[in-house]
Motif scaffolding. Structure first.
Motif, short mmCIF file in Angstrom:
data_model
loop_
_atom_site.label_atom_id
_atom_site.label_comp_id
_atom_site.label_asym_id
_atom_site.label_seq_id
_atom_site.Cartn_x
_atom_site.Cartn_y
_atom_site.Cartn_z
N UNK B 2 0.85 -1.18 0.00
CA UNK B 2 0.00 0.00 0.00
C UNK B 2 0.90 1.24 0.00
N UNK B 3 0.50 2.26 -0.75
CA UNK B 3 1.19 3.54 -0.65
C UNK B 3 0.41 4.47 0.26
N UNK B 26 14.24 9.54 9.04
CA UNK B 26 14.35 8.29 8.27
C UNK B 26 14.47 7.05 9.17
N UNK B 29 11.24 5.37 10.30
CA UNK B 29 10.54 4.53 9.31
C UNK B 29 11.33 3.25 9.03
N UNK B 30 12.63 3.39 9.09
CA UNK B 30 13.48 2.23 8.84
C UNK B 30 13.16 1.10 9.81
N UNK B 31 12.82 1.45 11.04
CA UNK B 31 12.53 0.39 12.01
C UNK B 31 11.03 0.13 12.16
N UNK B 32 10.21 0.84 11.41
CA UNK B 32 8.76 0.61 11.50
C UNK B 32 8.40 -0.70 10.81
N UNK B 33 7.57 -1.50 11.47
CA UNK B 33 7.16 -2.78 10.89
C UNK B 33 6.42 -2.55 9.56
N UNK B 34 6.84 -3.28 8.53
CA UNK B 34 6.13 -3.25 7.26
C UNK B 34 6.46 -2.07 6.36
N UNK B 35 7.40 -1.23 6.77
CA UNK B 35 7.72 -0.07 5.93
C UNK B 35 8.74 -0.47 4.86
N UNK B 36 8.39 -0.23 3.62
CA UNK B 36 9.21 -0.70 2.49
C UNK B 36 10.02 0.41 1.83
N UNK B 37 9.47 1.59 1.76
CA UNK B 37 10.23 2.73 1.21
C UNK B 37 9.62 4.01 1.72
N UNK B 38 10.40 5.07 1.68
CA UNK B 38 9.86 6.41 1.94
C UNK B 38 10.43 7.35 0.89
N UNK B 59 -2.01 -1.85 5.02
CA UNK B 59 -2.51 -0.56 5.52
C UNK B 59 -2.45 -0.54 7.05
#
Lengths: 104, 104
Positions: B2-3, B26, B29-38, B59
């Motif tokens: 999901x974006x 950054x 988000x790097x350590x947020x579960x399920x985060x693929x890119x920002x 989501x």
């Protein structure tokens, strides 16, 4: 590269028609000067709301190039009747981009 | 995937501060579960308008995961004071995506 980001609200029940029309329009962008990618995204919150994101080498490739081409007319012929309102178009440049967790 | 697409208007003259704060955020988000890119994108038409695009596996990783984490508070502490208005957030799924002219 510049991103054209167009927010589009379509008419009720036009979803499948719009997605099919977008697919048929792919060749118009494929041959457009400076077009690097196209992407159609559908909102989770409102399935009648879409984002079209198009990568252009330069903003002029979109604004003075594609928009004044005959293919722009073909694009509008394919999808224009399905719009519930004029698209809201912005252009952006990427400032920061990170891919995370590609490994493991 | 999901974006998350957040449209953000920042306060006048806050551009550099906002971009620096984003960079500092950054790791959240790097350590947020399920985060693929920002990705941070700045509008060409209005340099006080930004898009933040974040890829999440689901989501829920954003809505019930990140937003209820302590890192969400840290994120807001970093950037919240620079917002001129509450961000407009949408979630999208990619329906069609083509890369064009990668060859030649």
């Amino acid at each position: 590269m510049i991103h054209e980001v167009a927010a589009i609200q379509i008419k009720p029940e036009a979803g499948i028609l719009f997605e099919r029309a977008f697919l048929r329009a792919v060749p118009l962008f494929e041959r457009a000067k400076g077009c690097r990618f196209i992407r159609l995204e559908r909102s989770v919150e409102d399935p009648l709301r879409y984002l079209i994101v198009i990568g252009w080498d330069m903003i002029e490739d979109h604004v003075s190039g594609f928009r004044s081409s005959e293919d722009y007319g073909r694009w509008r012929d394919l999808v224009g009747d399905l719009f519930a309102a004029p698209p809201l178009v912005d252009h952006t440049e990427v400032i920061v981009a990170y891919s995370l967790k590609d490994i493991g």
